[in-house]
Scaffold this motif. Structure first.
Motif, PDB file in Angstrom:
ATOM      1  N   ARG A 121       0.837  -1.205   0.000  1.00 37.79           N
ATOM      2  CA  ARG A 121       0.000   0.000   0.000  1.00 37.79           C
ATOM      3  C   ARG A 121       0.875   1.259   0.000  1.00 37.79           C
ATOM      4  NH1 ARG A 121      -2.092  -0.450   4.669  1.00 37.79           N
ATOM      5  NH2 ARG A 121      -0.908   1.200   5.644  1.00 37.79           N
ATOM      6  N   GLU A 122       1.877   1.281   0.863  1.00 39.63           N
ATOM      7  CA  GLU A 122       2.710   2.482   0.965  1.00 39.63           C
ATOM      8  C   GLU A 122       3.606   2.668  -0.249  1.00 39.63           C
ATOM      9  OE1 GLU A 122       4.480   3.860   4.491  1.00 39.63           O
ATOM     10  OE2 GLU A 122       3.073   2.774   5.763  1.00 39.63           O
ATOM     11  N   VAL A 123       4.154   1.582  -0.782  1.00 42.51           N
ATOM     12  CA  VAL A 123       4.994   1.705  -1.978  1.00 42.51           C
ATOM     13  C   VAL A 123       4.160   2.279  -3.124  1.00 42.51           C
ATOM     14  CG1 VAL A 123       6.199   0.379  -3.762  1.00 42.51           C
ATOM     15  CG2 VAL A 123       6.721  -0.020  -1.360  1.00 42.51           C
ATOM     16  N   LYS A 124       2.928   1.822  -3.235  1.00 40.28           N
ATOM     17  CA  LYS A 124       2.034   2.339  -4.286  1.00 40.28           C
ATOM     18  C   LYS A 124       1.752   3.825  -4.063  1.00 40.28           C
ATOM     19  CE  LYS A 124      -2.182   1.268  -6.751  1.00 40.28           C
ATOM     20  NZ  LYS A 124      -3.297   0.360  -6.914  1.00 40.28           N
ATOM     21  N   ASN A 125       1.572   4.235  -2.807  1.00 38.52           N
ATOM     22  CA  ASN A 125       1.323   5.650  -2.501  1.00 38.52           C
ATOM     23  C   ASN A 125       2.490   6.540  -2.921  1.00 38.52           C
ATOM     24  OD1 ASN A 125      -1.195   5.167  -1.396  1.00 38.52           O
ATOM     25  ND2 ASN A 125      -0.448   5.105   0.705  1.00 38.52           N
ATOM     26  N   TYR A 126       3.706   5.993  -2.918  1.00 38.73           N
ATOM     27  CA  TYR A 126       4.903   6.762  -3.258  1.00 38.73           C
ATOM     28  C   TYR A 126       5.405   6.467  -4.669  1.00 38.73           C
ATOM     29  CZ  TYR A 126       5.162   7.874   1.718  1.00 38.73           C
ATOM     30  OH  TYR A 126       4.884   8.322   2.980  1.00 38.73           O
ATOM     31  N   GLU A 127       4.507   6.058  -5.535  1.00 37.39           N
ATOM     32  CA  GLU A 127       4.885   5.736  -6.914  1.00 37.39           C
ATOM     33  C   GLU A 127       5.592   6.935  -7.553  1.00 37.39           C
ATOM     34  OE1 GLU A 127       2.705   4.111 -10.924  1.00 37.39           O
ATOM     35  OE2 GLU A 127       1.818   3.699  -8.976  1.00 37.39           O
ATOM     36  N   GLY A 128       6.738   6.674  -8.161  1.00 37.07           N
ATOM     37  CA  GLY A 128       7.518   7.723  -8.803  1.00 37.07           C
ATOM     38  C   GLY A 128       8.478   8.442  -7.860  1.00 37.07           C
ATOM     39  N   GLN A 130      10.081   5.414  -1.570  1.00 35.05           N
ATOM     40  CA  GLN A 130       9.852   3.968  -1.661  1.00 35.05           C
ATOM     41  C   GLN A 130      10.951   3.198  -0.955  1.00 35.05           C
ATOM     42  OE1 GLN A 130       9.329   3.216  -5.875  1.00 35.05           O
ATOM     43  NE2 GLN A 130       7.111   3.258  -5.648  1.00 35.05           N
ATOM     44  N   LEU A 131      12.187   3.646  -1.110  1.00 33.80           N
ATOM     45  CA  LEU A 131      13.309   2.990  -0.445  1.00 33.80           C
ATOM     46  C   LEU A 131      13.181   3.108   1.073  1.00 33.80           C
ATOM     47  CD1 LEU A 131      15.940   1.442  -0.721  1.00 33.80           C
ATOM     48  CD2 LEU A 131      17.123   3.628  -0.950  1.00 33.80           C
ATOM     49  N   ALA A 132      12.813   4.281   1.544  1.00 30.37           N
ATOM     50  CA  ALA A 132      12.606   4.465   2.985  1.00 30.37           C
ATOM     51  C   ALA A 132      11.489   3.559   3.486  1.00 30.37           C
ATOM     52  CB  ALA A 132      12.283   5.923   3.288  1.00 30.37           C
ATOM     53  N   THR A 133      10.466   3.361   2.672  1.00 27.61           N
ATOM     54  CA  THR A 133       9.351   2.469   3.020  1.00 27.61           C
ATOM     55  C   THR A 133       9.830   1.028   3.119  1.00 27.61           C
ATOM     56  OG1 THR A 133       7.761   3.938   1.956  1.00 27.61           O
ATOM     57  CG2 THR A 133       7.078   1.665   2.274  1.00 27.61           C
ATOM     58  N   LEU A 134      10.696   0.608   2.208  1.00 28.44           N
ATOM     59  CA  LEU A 134      11.263  -0.746   2.274  1.00 28.44           C
ATOM     60  C   LEU A 134      12.058  -0.927   3.563  1.00 28.44           C
ATOM     61  CD1 LEU A 134      12.551  -1.322  -1.374  1.00 28.44           C
ATOM     62  CD2 LEU A 134      10.584  -2.403  -0.269  1.00 28.44           C
ATOM     63  N   PHE A 135      12.912   0.039   3.875  1.00 29.61           N
ATOM     64  CA  PHE A 135      13.709  -0.039   5.095  1.00 29.61           C
ATOM     65  C   PHE A 135      12.803  -0.127   6.324  1.00 29.61           C
ATOM     66  CE2 PHE A 135      17.347   1.113   2.606  1.00 29.61           C
ATOM     67  CZ  PHE A 135      18.450   0.757   3.355  1.00 29.61           C
ATOM     68  N   TYR A 136      11.740   0.674   6.330  1.00 29.79           N
ATOM     69  CA  TYR A 136      10.852   0.720   7.484  1.00 29.79           C
ATOM     70  C   TYR A 136      10.092  -0.596   7.667  1.00 29.79           C
ATOM     71  CZ  TYR A 136       7.166   2.161  10.654  1.00 29.79           C
ATOM     72  OH  TYR A 136       6.301   2.233  11.721  1.00 29.79           O
TER      73      TYR A 136
END
Length: 87
Positions: A26-33, A38-44
């Protein structure tokens, strides 16, 4: 002062529970582009590293973790389940 943190990087998708996976998607999709977000979301979601801590990580360590995460998420060589039982 150097602060030591311990983190774990999932080795397979089996290491990631469903809630965490759905939150991540959900969050990766919210930060598309927005690659940095997106990288910070992966780390989190995958390593439990919040953005503030992420900014403090040594560059070499950051790059190594990033490579490990990219390797993990790009691993699509997953075994297919041939059969399963449903009661």
């Amino acid at each position: 002062m150097v602060k030591e943190i311990e983190l774990s990087i999932p080795q397979s998708w089996a290491d990631v529970d469903l809630k965490k996976y759905l939150d991540l998607q959900r969050e990766v999709k919210n930060y598309e582009g927005e690659e940095e977000a997106q990288l910070a979301t992966l780390f989190y979601h995958l390593c439990n590293i919040d953005p503030l801590t992420l900014k403090r990580i040594d560059t070499e360590v950051f790059v190594k973790i990033r490579e490990d995460l990219y390797s993990f998420i790009n691993n699509i060589d997953l075994p297919l389940i041939q059969r399963f039982k449903h009661d």
